[in-house]
Design a protein around this motif. Structure first.
Motif, PDB file in Angstrom:
ATOM      1  N   PRO A   1      35.993  22.822  37.599  1.00  0.00           N
ATOM      2  CA  PRO A   1      36.242  23.479  38.885  1.00  0.00           C
ATOM      3  C   PRO A   1      35.193  23.099  39.910  1.00  0.00           C
ATOM      4  CG  PRO A   1      36.431  25.037  37.068  1.00  0.00           C
ATOM      5  CD  PRO A   1      35.852  23.781  36.492  1.00  0.00           C
ATOM      6  N   ALA A   2      35.661  22.890  41.140  1.00  0.00           N
ATOM      7  CA  ALA A   2      34.737  22.540  42.215  1.00  0.00           C
ATOM      8  C   ALA A   2      33.940  23.761  42.642  1.00  0.00           C
ATOM      9  CB  ALA A   2      35.518  22.006  43.412  1.00  0.00           C
ATOM     10  N   LYS A   3      32.697  23.528  43.026  1.00  0.00           N
ATOM     11  CA  LYS A   3      31.890  24.609  43.562  1.00  0.00           C
ATOM     12  C   LYS A   3      32.341  24.894  44.982  1.00  0.00           C
ATOM     13  CE  LYS A   3      27.839  23.657  40.735  1.00  0.00           C
ATOM     14  NZ  LYS A   3      28.425  22.654  39.887  1.00  0.00           N
ATOM     15  N   LYS A   4      32.277  26.146  45.365  1.00  0.00           N
ATOM     16  CA  LYS A   4      32.763  26.549  46.672  1.00  0.00           C
ATOM     17  C   LYS A   4      31.821  26.079  47.775  1.00  0.00           C
ATOM     18  CE  LYS A   4      34.351  30.593  49.214  1.00  0.00           C
ATOM     19  NZ  LYS A   4      34.573  32.041  49.149  1.00  0.00           N
ATOM     20  N   VAL A   5      32.407  25.558  48.851  1.00  0.00           N
ATOM     21  CA  VAL A   5      31.621  25.132  49.996  1.00  0.00           C
ATOM     22  C   VAL A   5      32.178  25.820  51.234  1.00  0.00           C
ATOM     23  CG1 VAL A   5      31.092  22.889  49.011  1.00  0.00           C
ATOM     24  CG2 VAL A   5      33.116  23.136  50.435  1.00  0.00           C
ATOM     25  N   THR A   6      31.376  25.809  52.296  1.00  0.00           N
ATOM     26  CA  THR A   6      31.863  26.344  53.556  1.00  0.00           C
ATOM     27  C   THR A   6      32.899  25.396  54.120  1.00  0.00           C
ATOM     28  OG1 THR A   6      29.736  27.361  54.005  1.00  0.00           O
ATOM     29  CG2 THR A   6      31.215  27.047  55.879  1.00  0.00           C
TER      30      THR A   6
ATOM     31  N   ASN B   1      37.780  14.853  41.540  1.00  0.00           N
ATOM     32  CA  ASN B   1      38.087  16.263  41.365  1.00  0.00           C
ATOM     33  C   ASN B   1      39.579  16.471  41.607  1.00  0.00           C
ATOM     34  OD1 ASN B   1      37.022  19.116  41.091  1.00  0.00           O
ATOM     35  ND2 ASN B   1      38.130  19.267  43.032  1.00  0.00           N
ATOM     36  N   VAL B   2      40.220  17.265  40.753  1.00  0.00           N
ATOM     37  CA  VAL B   2      41.642  17.587  40.880  1.00  0.00           C
ATOM     38  C   VAL B   2      41.773  19.106  40.853  1.00  0.00           C
ATOM     39  CG1 VAL B   2      43.948  17.359  39.892  1.00  0.00           C
ATOM     40  CG2 VAL B   2      42.342  15.444  39.755  1.00  0.00           C
ATOM     41  N   SER B   3      42.332  19.672  41.903  1.00  0.00           N
ATOM     42  CA  SER B   3      42.495  21.123  42.015  1.00  0.00           C
ATOM     43  C   SER B   3      43.967  21.471  42.121  1.00  0.00           C
ATOM     44  CB  SER B   3      41.762  21.663  43.247  1.00  0.00           C
ATOM     45  OG  SER B   3      40.379  21.389  43.177  1.00  0.00           O
ATOM     46  N   SER B   4      44.388  22.469  41.387  1.00  0.00           N
ATOM     47  CA  SER B   4      45.761  22.950  41.438  1.00  0.00           C
ATOM     48  C   SER B   4      45.906  23.978  42.557  1.00  0.00           C
ATOM     49  CB  SER B   4      46.163  23.576  40.107  1.00  0.00           C
ATOM     50  OG  SER B   4      46.145  22.616  39.074  1.00  0.00           O
ATOM     51  N   ILE B   5      46.993  23.863  43.318  1.00  0.00           N
ATOM     52  CA  ILE B   5      47.270  24.753  44.443  1.00  0.00           C
ATOM     53  C   ILE B   5      48.658  25.359  44.233  1.00  0.00           C
ATOM     54  CG2 ILE B   5      47.496  24.942  46.944  1.00  0.00           C
ATOM     55  CD1 ILE B   5      44.685  24.091  45.996  1.00  0.00           C
ATOM     56  N   ASN B   6      48.732  26.675  44.137  1.00  0.00           N
ATOM     57  CA  ASN B   6      50.030  27.331  43.959  1.00  0.00           C
ATOM     58  C   ASN B   6      50.828  27.245  45.256  1.00  0.00           C
ATOM     59  OD1 ASN B   6      49.605  28.188  41.246  1.00  0.00           O
ATOM     60  ND2 ASN B   6      48.290  29.828  41.997  1.00  0.00           N
ATOM     61  N   VAL B   7      52.083  26.782  45.131  1.00  0.00           N
ATOM     62  CA  VAL B   7      52.945  26.582  46.290  1.00  0.00           C
ATOM     63  C   VAL B   7      54.054  27.629  46.288  1.00  0.00           C
ATOM     64  CG1 VAL B   7      54.601  25.007  47.381  1.00  0.00           C
ATOM     65  CG2 VAL B   7      52.463  24.115  46.409  1.00  0.00           C
ATOM     66  N   TYR B   8      54.185  28.314  47.399  1.00  0.00           N
ATOM     67  CA  TYR B   8      55.255  29.297  47.582  1.00  0.00           C
ATOM     68  C   TYR B   8      55.999  28.981  48.878  1.00  0.00           C
ATOM     69  CZ  TYR B   8      52.219  31.797  44.296  1.00  0.00           C
ATOM     70  OH  TYR B   8      51.433  32.138  43.226  1.00  0.00           O
ATOM     71  N   GLY B   9      57.280  29.256  48.881  1.00  0.00           N
ATOM     72  CA  GLY B   9      58.050  29.158  50.111  1.00  0.00           C
ATOM     73  C   GLY B   9      58.339  27.761  50.597  1.00  0.00           C
ATOM     74  N   ALA B  10      58.055  26.742  49.791  1.00  0.00           N
ATOM     75  CA  ALA B  10      58.306  25.358  50.179  1.00  0.00           C
ATOM     76  C   ALA B  10      58.620  24.552  48.931  1.00  0.00           C
ATOM     77  CB  ALA B  10      57.101  24.765  50.898  1.00  0.00           C
ATOM     78  N   LEU B  11      59.287  23.431  49.118  1.00  0.00           N
ATOM     79  CA  LEU B  11      59.635  22.584  47.981  1.00  0.00           C
ATOM     80  C   LEU B  11      58.393  21.953  47.365  1.00  0.00           C
ATOM     81  CD1 LEU B  11      61.934  21.306  46.302  1.00  0.00           C
ATOM     82  CD2 LEU B  11      61.903  19.393  47.932  1.00  0.00           C
ATOM     83  N   HIS B  12      57.532  21.390  48.208  1.00  0.00           N
ATOM     84  CA  HIS B  12      56.334  20.677  47.763  1.00  0.00           C
ATOM     85  C   HIS B  12      55.118  21.129  48.575  1.00  0.00           C
ATOM     86  CE1 HIS B  12      59.178  17.165  46.602  1.00  0.00           C
ATOM     87  NE2 HIS B  12      58.722  17.691  45.478  1.00  0.00           N
ATOM     88  N   LEU B  13      53.943  20.805  48.068  1.00  0.00           N
ATOM     89  CA  LEU B  13      52.719  21.058  48.823  1.00  0.00           C
ATOM     90  C   LEU B  13      52.750  20.324  50.158  1.00  0.00           C
ATOM     91  CD1 LEU B  13      49.842  22.264  48.969  1.00  0.00           C
ATOM     92  CD2 LEU B  13      49.020  20.178  47.829  1.00  0.00           C
ATOM     93  N   LYS B  14      53.206  19.056  50.138  1.00  0.00           N
ATOM     94  CA  LYS B  14      53.212  18.271  51.369  1.00  0.00           C
ATOM     95  C   LYS B  14      54.399  18.594  52.264  1.00  0.00           C
ATOM     96  CE  LYS B  14      52.088  14.185  49.486  1.00  0.00           C
ATOM     97  NZ  LYS B  14      51.660  12.776  49.376  1.00  0.00           N
ATOM     98  N   SER B  15      55.203  19.581  51.892  1.00  0.00           N
ATOM     99  CA  SER B  15      56.208  20.091  52.821  1.00  0.00           C
ATOM    100  C   SER B  15      55.565  20.887  53.938  1.00  0.00           C
ATOM    101  CB  SER B  15      57.207  20.993  52.088  1.00  0.00           C
ATOM    102  OG  SER B  15      57.893  20.300  51.070  1.00  0.00           O
ATOM    103  N   MET B  16      54.270  21.251  53.756  1.00  0.00           N
ATOM    104  CA  MET B  16      53.609  22.089  54.761  1.00  0.00           C
ATOM    105  C   MET B  16      52.192  21.638  55.094  1.00  0.00           C
ATOM    106  SD  MET B  16      53.378  25.468  52.351  1.00  0.00           S
ATOM    107  CE  MET B  16      52.809  25.348  50.640  1.00  0.00           C
ATOM    108  N   MET B  17      51.765  20.508  54.536  1.00  0.00           N
ATOM    109  CA  MET B  17      50.473  19.937  54.921  1.00  0.00           C
ATOM    110  C   MET B  17      50.406  18.491  54.480  1.00  0.00           C
ATOM    111  SD  MET B  17      47.710  21.542  52.242  1.00  0.00           S
ATOM    112  CE  MET B  17      48.084  23.228  52.694  1.00  0.00           C
TER     113      MET B  17
END
Length: 324
Positions: A4-9, A203-219
């Motif tokens: 897991p990545a350490k949190k940054v500002t 580094n590879v981080s998992s991002i939970n996606v809701y309300g869209a088909l893919h992560l890149k549907s909204m970014m």
């Protein structure tokens, strides 16, 4: 998965404040940080080079897309001739940018085959051939595998080694420094873990996606270290997860339309939505990227079958750029 990545500002920009120059670039890092990672140490020039794609794969649109392509809204009607004209504009734009495009003919048995981003993830001379969760799309990988292996000389890794893993390329956001993988209706945690194993230098981080088909549907990446993101609650929830997991401070551009946040940055040129389709988001692109070469391209018809600009091209760096 990677550690897991350490949190940054996480530094973001707000609508109407500032603009971006030719290459973007990272926000200033905190000089007191003692946990600088490999990704943070990468120079802006190296990051920018990840968007200088010399090659890519595109595929023409089959007639069957109009009635048989997968879609979240079954009520929409696709104008297939207009879809082809819009797709041609993307192809011509990439060629004008001197991206060597390998062109594949359409396959009527594969109505979604023009969305070549999903079957593979390519980086550092390695091409993961994905297990896509939709059985009807499984054969899309055949021609793409051949081009990646034989023509573009990539080392092919088959995800089918792990039958539980599913992955769509539309869920994979590579920033030039690290990966964010959307856990969605198309990509599962096993798929994200497989990608992390293959691309273990990042580094590879998992991002939970809701309300869209893919992560890149909204970014998506609007430039080196610049993330374009939609303003919906779903998009902002995904961005919050990125803020918490990122190994780097990224600039962000928040757009009123999630669909417009799907854009392409190729060879110092930003390819984004048209004024006709998304006037408010278009205005932000023109104001915030006034010093960047830009091309506005339509996507109205392929959007009806959940396709974005990134979906329609698989862009490849032939020369490995493994960070050591």
């Amino acid at each position: 998965m990677a550690s897991p990545a350490k949190k940054v500002t996480y530094s973001t920009t707000k609508n109407g404040q500032g603009n971006f120059g030719g290459g973007g670039g990272a926000m200033n890092s905190r000089s007191g940080d003692t946990f600088a990672t490999q990704a943070q140490a990468v120079s802006a020039g190296v990051v920018a080079s990840y968007f200088d794609f010399p090659a890519g794969i595109i595929r023409r649109i089959p007639d069957s897309l109009a009635d048989q392509a997968l879609r979240m809204d079954d009520s929409v009607v696709v104008d297939i001739d207009l879809a082809r004209r819009q797709h041609e504009k993307l192809i011509m734009t990439l060629r004008k940018l001197n991206v060597g495009m390998s062109e594949m003919e359409p396959d009527e048995e594969l109505p979604d085959c023009c969305f070549v981003e999903d079957p593979a993830v390519v980086l550092d001379g390695i091409a993961i051939i994905a297990n896509m969760s939709q059985p009807g799309r499984a054969n899309e990988v055949i021609g793409i595998r051949r081009i990646l292996k034989d023509d573009l000389r990539q080392r092919v890794v088959e995800m089918k080694e792990d039958q539980k893993a599913t992955l769509d390329g539309g869920d994979v956001l590579f920033t030039g420094r690290e990966f964010f993988v959307g856990i969605s209706r198309r990509t599962n945690q096993a798929g994200a873990s497989f990608l992390a194993k293959i691309f273990s230098d990042y580094n590879v981080s998992s991002i939970n996606v809701y309300g869209a088909l893919h992560l890149k549907s909204m970014m998506s990446m609007a430039g080196p270290d610049i993330i374009a993101v939609g303003s919906s609650d779903y998009a902002q929830r995904a961005l919050k997860q990125i803020i918490e997991k990122a190994n780097h401070d990224y600039k962000t551009v928040t757009l009123p339309d999630d669909d417009a946040a799907n854009c392409l940055f190729v060879k110092k040129t930003l390819i984004h939505c048209t004024q006709e389709e998304y006037p408010d988001s278009y205005k932000i692109f023109t104001e915030r990227f006034r010093n960047v070469s830009r091309v506005a391209l339509p996507n109205s018809e392929l959007k009806k079958v959940d396709g974005g600009l990134t979906c329609r091209a698989l862009l490849v760096l032939k020369t490995p750029k493994i960070l050591k």
